[in-house]
Write a protein that holds these residues in place. Structure first.
Motif, PDB file in Angstrom:
ATOM      1  N   MET A  23       0.826  -1.214   0.000  1.00  0.00           N
ATOM      2  CA  MET A  23       0.000   0.000   0.000  1.00  0.00           C
ATOM      3  C   MET A  23       0.856   1.259   0.000  1.00  0.00           C
ATOM      4  N   LYS A  24       1.944   1.186   0.723  1.00  0.00           N
ATOM      5  CA  LYS A  24       2.813   2.358   0.853  1.00  0.00           C
ATOM      6  C   LYS A  24       3.610   2.614  -0.424  1.00  0.00           C
ATOM      7  N   GLU A  25       3.665   1.623  -1.314  1.00  0.00           N
ATOM      8  CA  GLU A  25       4.380   1.772  -2.584  1.00  0.00           C
ATOM      9  C   GLU A  25       3.449   2.017  -3.764  1.00  0.00           C
ATOM     10  N   GLU A  55      -1.004   3.929 -10.707  1.00  0.00           N
ATOM     11  CA  GLU A  55      -0.931   2.542 -11.156  1.00  0.00           C
ATOM     12  C   GLU A  55      -2.322   1.967 -11.405  1.00  0.00           C
ATOM     13  N   VAL A  56      -3.266   2.336 -10.550  1.00  0.00           N
ATOM     14  CA  VAL A  56      -4.646   1.882 -10.732  1.00  0.00           C
ATOM     15  C   VAL A  56      -5.213   2.500 -12.008  1.00  0.00           C
ATOM     16  N   THR A 101      -1.515  14.637 -12.727  1.00  0.00           N
ATOM     17  CA  THR A 101      -0.427  13.661 -12.791  1.00  0.00           C
ATOM     18  C   THR A 101       0.352  13.649 -11.482  1.00  0.00           C
ATOM     19  N   LYS A 102       0.672  14.814 -10.970  1.00  0.00           N
ATOM     20  CA  LYS A 102       1.406  14.903  -9.698  1.00  0.00           C
ATOM     21  C   LYS A 102       0.602  14.260  -8.571  1.00  0.00           C
ATOM     22  N   LEU A 103      -0.687  14.560  -8.509  1.00  0.00           N
ATOM     23  CA  LEU A 103      -1.547  13.973  -7.476  1.00  0.00           C
ATOM     24  C   LEU A 103      -1.539  12.454  -7.549  1.00  0.00           C
ATOM     25  N   LEU A 104      -1.758  11.906  -8.745  1.00  0.00           N
ATOM     26  CA  LEU A 104      -1.851  10.460  -8.909  1.00  0.00           C
ATOM     27  C   LEU A 104      -0.506   9.757  -8.733  1.00  0.00           C
ATOM     28  N   GLU A 105       0.573  10.418  -9.124  1.00  0.00           N
ATOM     29  CA  GLU A 105       1.911   9.815  -9.018  1.00  0.00           C
ATOM     30  C   GLU A 105       2.493   9.897  -7.605  1.00  0.00           C
ATOM     31  N   THR A 106       1.949  10.769  -6.766  1.00  0.00           N
ATOM     32  CA  THR A 106       2.511  10.924  -5.416  1.00  0.00           C
ATOM     33  C   THR A 106       1.608  10.384  -4.315  1.00  0.00           C
ATOM     34  N   THR A 107       0.349  10.122  -4.616  1.00  0.00           N
ATOM     35  CA  THR A 107      -0.584   9.633  -3.601  1.00  0.00           C
ATOM     36  C   THR A 107      -0.597   8.111  -3.606  1.00  0.00           C
TER      37      THR A 107
END
Length: 144
Positions: free
Chosen positions: A72-74, A79-80, A120-126
């Motif tokens: 989960m932390k990775e 990815e989803v 993109t930033k939101l999805l790549e960092t959350t």
């Protein structure tokens, strides 16, 4: 912004992660109910999420779906999204034009480029952990 399939997949991943934090595996029926998704459709979504190693499927009488806390932390929300919808949200034109680019922009190109970068930033960092903890703590919700 996301396809309906992707919305259900994101909600399912978050739900499974929150239940996994409570040491629970969940079945398709529970996932469908928690995400307000048709059960058969949920089954197909779970196949894609499992195939893409976003969730783990455990067979048997005490089986179900889970996500280990370390995973989960990775696992990032990106990815989803990529597993369900591909890269379109990260690259496509805001108006759906095929030839839109900096050299040949659509009327919304510059404004949408900023929005796309933020998404993109939101999805790549959350991570799934980030969003699952809010759900598990009752600070966020998946149903209306």
């Amino acid at each position: 912004m996301f396809s309906k399939t992707c919305e259900y997949a994101i909600k399912a991943s978050i739900y499974i992660a929150s239940q996994s934090l409570a040491q629970k595996r969940v079945g398709i029926k529970d996932i469908a109910q928690a995400t307000e998704s048709p059960e058969a459709f949920t089954g197909k979504i779970m196949q894609v999420l499992s195939k893409n190693h976003i969730v783990a499927s455990v067979k048997g009488p005490h089986g179900g779906f889970e996500i280990l806390e370390s995973a989960m932390k990775e696992k990032k929300l990106a990815e989803v999204v990529r597993a369900m919808d591909g890269d379109d949200i990260f690259k496509s034109c805001g108006l759906g034009l095929k030839e839109c680019s900096g050299a040949n922009p659509c009327p919304l190109h510059n404004q949408f480029a900023k929005i796309r970068a933020d998404i993109t930033k939101l999805l790549e960092t959350t991570t799934l952990y980030d969003v699952a903890t809010g759900l598990a703590d009752g600070l966020t919700f998946l149903k209306r």
